[in-house]
Design a protein around this motif. Structure first.
Motif, PDB file in Angstrom:
ATOM      1  N   LEU A 193     -12.222 -59.052  -0.365  1.00 44.97           N
ATOM      2  CA  LEU A 193     -12.485 -59.272   1.053  1.00 44.97           C
ATOM      3  C   LEU A 193     -13.972 -59.493   1.308  1.00 44.97           C
ATOM      4  O   LEU A 193     -14.357 -60.361   2.082  1.00 44.97           O
ATOM      5  CB  LEU A 193     -11.983 -58.090   1.893  1.00 44.97           C
ATOM      6  N   ASP A 194     -14.818 -58.689   0.660  1.00 49.72           N
ATOM      7  CA  ASP A 194     -16.263 -58.846   0.814  1.00 49.72           C
ATOM      8  C   ASP A 194     -16.736 -60.206   0.307  1.00 49.72           C
ATOM      9  O   ASP A 194     -17.603 -60.840   0.898  1.00 49.72           O
ATOM     10  CB  ASP A 194     -17.018 -57.728   0.083  1.00 49.72           C
ATOM     11  N   ALA A 195     -16.142 -60.671  -0.780  1.00 47.55           N
ATOM     12  CA  ALA A 195     -16.541 -61.957  -1.370  1.00 47.55           C
ATOM     13  C   ALA A 195     -16.048 -63.148  -0.552  1.00 47.55           C
ATOM     14  O   ALA A 195     -16.773 -64.120  -0.355  1.00 47.55           O
ATOM     15  CB  ALA A 195     -16.016 -62.055  -2.797  1.00 47.55           C
ATOM     16  N   GLU A 196     -14.823 -63.077  -0.058  1.00 52.30           N
ATOM     17  CA  GLU A 196     -14.204 -64.216   0.619  1.00 52.30           C
ATOM     18  C   GLU A 196     -14.337 -64.179   2.148  1.00 52.30           C
ATOM     19  O   GLU A 196     -14.153 -65.185   2.804  1.00 52.30           O
ATOM     20  CB  GLU A 196     -12.718 -64.298   0.244  1.00 52.30           C
ATOM     21  N   GLY A 197     -14.578 -63.004   2.716  1.00 53.81           N
ATOM     22  CA  GLY A 197     -14.728 -62.903   4.163  1.00 53.81           C
ATOM     23  C   GLY A 197     -13.444 -63.169   4.912  1.00 53.81           C
ATOM     24  O   GLY A 197     -12.359 -62.826   4.466  1.00 53.81           O
ATOM     25  N   ILE A 198     -13.582 -63.811   6.050  1.00 53.06           N
ATOM     26  CA  ILE A 198     -12.468 -64.004   6.982  1.00 53.06           C
ATOM     27  C   ILE A 198     -11.341 -64.847   6.390  1.00 53.06           C
ATOM     28  O   ILE A 198     -10.177 -64.683   6.755  1.00 53.06           O
ATOM     29  CB  ILE A 198     -12.974 -64.587   8.325  1.00 53.06           C
ATOM     30  N   LYS A 199     -11.644 -65.724   5.434  1.00 50.17           N
ATOM     31  CA  LYS A 199     -10.603 -66.559   4.829  1.00 50.17           C
ATOM     32  C   LYS A 199      -9.554 -65.724   4.115  1.00 50.17           C
ATOM     33  O   LYS A 199      -8.379 -66.034   4.145  1.00 50.17           O
ATOM     34  CB  LYS A 199     -11.224 -67.533   3.826  1.00 50.17           C
ATOM     35  N   GLU A 204     -23.227 -69.525  29.394  1.00 51.17           N
ATOM     36  CA  GLU A 204     -22.034 -69.437  28.564  1.00 51.17           C
ATOM     37  C   GLU A 204     -21.975 -68.103  27.850  1.00 51.17           C
ATOM     38  O   GLU A 204     -22.954 -67.398  27.729  1.00 51.17           O
ATOM     39  CB  GLU A 204     -21.995 -70.575  27.553  1.00 51.17           C
ATOM     40  N   ILE A 205     -20.798 -67.769  27.393  1.00 55.62           N
ATOM     41  CA  ILE A 205     -20.579 -66.559  26.617  1.00 55.62           C
ATOM     42  C   ILE A 205     -20.235 -67.004  25.207  1.00 55.62           C
ATOM     43  O   ILE A 205     -19.436 -67.904  25.005  1.00 55.62           O
ATOM     44  CB  ILE A 205     -19.421 -65.740  27.207  1.00 55.62           C
ATOM     45  N   LYS A 206     -20.829 -66.357  24.255  1.00 50.56           N
ATOM     46  CA  LYS A 206     -20.591 -66.714  22.865  1.00 50.56           C
ATOM     47  C   LYS A 206     -19.884 -65.541  22.186  1.00 50.56           C
ATOM     48  O   LYS A 206     -20.413 -64.445  22.137  1.00 50.56           O
ATOM     49  CB  LYS A 206     -21.936 -66.986  22.199  1.00 50.56           C
ATOM     50  N   ILE A 207     -18.679 -65.776  21.707  1.00 53.24           N
ATOM     51  CA  ILE A 207     -17.937 -64.737  21.014  1.00 53.24           C
ATOM     52  C   ILE A 207     -18.106 -64.969  19.519  1.00 53.24           C
ATOM     53  O   ILE A 207     -17.817 -66.045  19.017  1.00 53.24           O
ATOM     54  CB  ILE A 207     -16.443 -64.761  21.375  1.00 53.24           C
ATOM     55  N   ILE A 208     -18.553 -63.932  18.845  1.00 51.45           N
ATOM     56  CA  ILE A 208     -18.743 -64.023  17.403  1.00 51.45           C
ATOM     57  C   ILE A 208     -17.810 -63.021  16.751  1.00 51.45           C
ATOM     58  O   ILE A 208     -17.878 -61.837  17.006  1.00 51.45           O
ATOM     59  CB  ILE A 208     -20.206 -63.754  17.012  1.00 51.45           C
ATOM     60  N   ALA A 209     -16.921 -63.520  15.925  1.00 48.46           N
ATOM     61  CA  ALA A 209     -15.962 -62.668  15.229  1.00 48.46           C
ATOM     62  C   ALA A 209     -16.294 -62.682  13.751  1.00 48.46           C
ATOM     63  O   ALA A 209     -15.889 -63.579  13.026  1.00 48.46           O
ATOM     64  CB  ALA A 209     -14.546 -63.169  15.466  1.00 48.46           C
ATOM     65  N   GLY A 210     -17.080 -61.727  13.322  1.00 50.24           N
ATOM     66  CA  GLY A 210     -17.472 -61.666  11.914  1.00 50.24           C
ATOM     67  C   GLY A 210     -18.269 -62.884  11.525  1.00 50.24           C
ATOM     68  O   GLY A 210     -19.208 -63.267  12.202  1.00 50.24           O
ATOM     69  N   ASP A 211     -17.866 -63.536  10.431  1.00 52.94           N
ATOM     70  CA  ASP A 211     -18.579 -64.719   9.991  1.00 52.94           C
ATOM     71  C   ASP A 211     -17.879 -66.003  10.441  1.00 52.94           C
ATOM     72  O   ASP A 211     -18.163 -67.073   9.952  1.00 52.94           O
ATOM     73  CB  ASP A 211     -18.752 -64.707   8.478  1.00 52.94           C
ATOM     74  N   LEU A 212     -16.963 -65.891  11.403  1.00 52.00           N
ATOM     75  CA  LEU A 212     -16.240 -67.048  11.914  1.00 52.00           C
ATOM     76  C   LEU A 212     -16.841 -67.477  13.242  1.00 52.00           C
ATOM     77  O   LEU A 212     -16.892 -66.716  14.190  1.00 52.00           O
ATOM     78  CB  LEU A 212     -14.761 -66.698  12.122  1.00 52.00           C
ATOM     79  N   HIS A 213     -17.329 -68.698  13.323  1.00 47.66           N
ATOM     80  CA  HIS A 213     -17.933 -69.225  14.543  1.00 47.66           C
ATOM     81  C   HIS A 213     -17.348 -70.608  14.805  1.00 47.66           C
ATOM     82  O   HIS A 213     -17.297 -71.432  13.917  1.00 47.66           O
ATOM     83  CB  HIS A 213     -19.448 -69.374  14.389  1.00 47.66           C
ATOM     84  N   LEU A 214     -16.929 -70.875  16.006  1.00 44.90           N
ATOM     85  CA  LEU A 214     -16.430 -72.198  16.383  1.00 44.90           C
ATOM     86  C   LEU A 214     -17.408 -72.804  17.375  1.00 44.90           C
ATOM     87  O   LEU A 214     -17.610 -72.262  18.447  1.00 44.90           O
ATOM     88  CB  LEU A 214     -15.047 -72.112  17.023  1.00 44.90           C
ATOM     89  N   THR A 215     -18.027 -73.911  17.036  1.00 51.60           N
ATOM     90  CA  THR A 215     -18.942 -74.574  17.951  1.00 51.60           C
ATOM     91  C   THR A 215     -18.495 -76.009  18.145  1.00 51.60           C
ATOM     92  O   THR A 215     -17.967 -76.642  17.239  1.00 51.60           O
ATOM     93  CB  THR A 215     -20.397 -74.561  17.428  1.00 51.60           C
ATOM     94  N   ARG A 216     -18.725 -76.508  19.311  1.00 47.66           N
ATOM     95  CA  ARG A 216     -18.339 -77.883  19.599  1.00 47.66           C
ATOM     96  C   ARG A 216     -19.510 -78.795  19.257  1.00 47.66           C
ATOM     97  O   ARG A 216     -20.601 -78.623  19.759  1.00 47.66           O
ATOM     98  CB  ARG A 216     -17.964 -77.995  21.066  1.00 47.66           C
ATOM     99  N   SER A 217     -19.282 -79.741  18.401  1.00 47.14           N
ATOM    100  CA  SER A 217     -20.338 -80.679  18.033  1.00 47.14           C
ATOM    101  C   SER A 217     -20.266 -81.904  18.936  1.00 47.14           C
ATOM    102  O   SER A 217     -19.345 -82.077  19.702  1.00 47.14           O
ATOM    103  CB  SER A 217     -20.192 -81.081  16.558  1.00 47.14           C
ATOM    104  N   SER A 218     -21.246 -82.772  18.818  1.00 44.05           N
ATOM    105  CA  SER A 218     -21.298 -83.959  19.675  1.00 44.05           C
ATOM    106  C   SER A 218     -20.135 -84.910  19.416  1.00 44.05           C
ATOM    107  O   SER A 218     -19.776 -85.695  20.269  1.00 44.05           O
ATOM    108  CB  SER A 218     -22.625 -84.682  19.478  1.00 44.05           C
TER     109      SER A 218
END
Length: 129
Positions: free
Chosen positions: A41-47, A102-116
C-alpha cells in the motif's frame, strides 16, 4: 485516503485486531500479513488501496471509509468472516483547502484537475462555491 487506510491497518496489526477470534500464533501470522500488505500500500498508494474501499463519506471535518470485507480478506488470504469487524471502519480528520473562490479537495495522493483541453489530468478535485 491512502494514509488513513494504512494507519488503520498498521494500528490493527499492532493491537492484534485483524482477526475476530484466533490463537496467539494465528494473530501473529495475521499481523505479519497485514504488515506485508501495508508495504504494498505504501509503495502503490491509492491505486492499490482503491479496490479495498467499499464506500466513503465526507462529513464535518471527518472522512469515513468502509473497507470491503471480501477484498481485504482476499488481500490477507483469509475468509471475510474471520476479520475483526472494526478493521473495516476507518475515520480520519479531513480538511478542505480553500483557494480564492474555489474549494480544493485533496484525497491522499489523488488529485483531479481540469486542464485546458477539458480532460482531467492526474489527481485535485476543484469545486466552485
Amino acid at each position: 485516503m491512502a494514509t488513513a487506510v494504512t494507519a488503520r491497518l498498521r494500528t490493527a496489526a499492532k493491537r492484534h485486531e485483524v482477526l475476530a477470534a484466533t490463537d496467539a500464533a494465528g494473530s501473529l501470522a495475521a499481523a505479519d500479513t497485514v504488515k506485508e500488505l501495508i508495504t504494498h500500500l505504501d509503495a502503490e498508494g491509492i491505486k492499490y488501496i482503491a479496490p479495498l474501499i467499499k464506500s466513503g463519506t465526507i462529513g464535518n471535518n471527518l472522512l469515513r471509509i468502509k473497507l470491503s470485507a471480501v477484498q481485504l480478506s482476499e488481500a490477507l488470504v483469509r475468509k471475510p468472516e474471520e476479520l475483526y469487524a472494526k478493521i473495516l471502519d476507518i475515520s480520519a480528520p479531513f480538511t478542505i483547502r480553500r483557494r480564492g473562490a474555489e474549494i480544493k479537495i485533496i484525497a491522499g495522493d489523488l488529485h483531479l484537475t481540469r486542464s485546458s483541453s477539458r480532460r482531467y489530468a492526474m489527481p485535485t478535485l476543484g469545486l466552485a462555491r
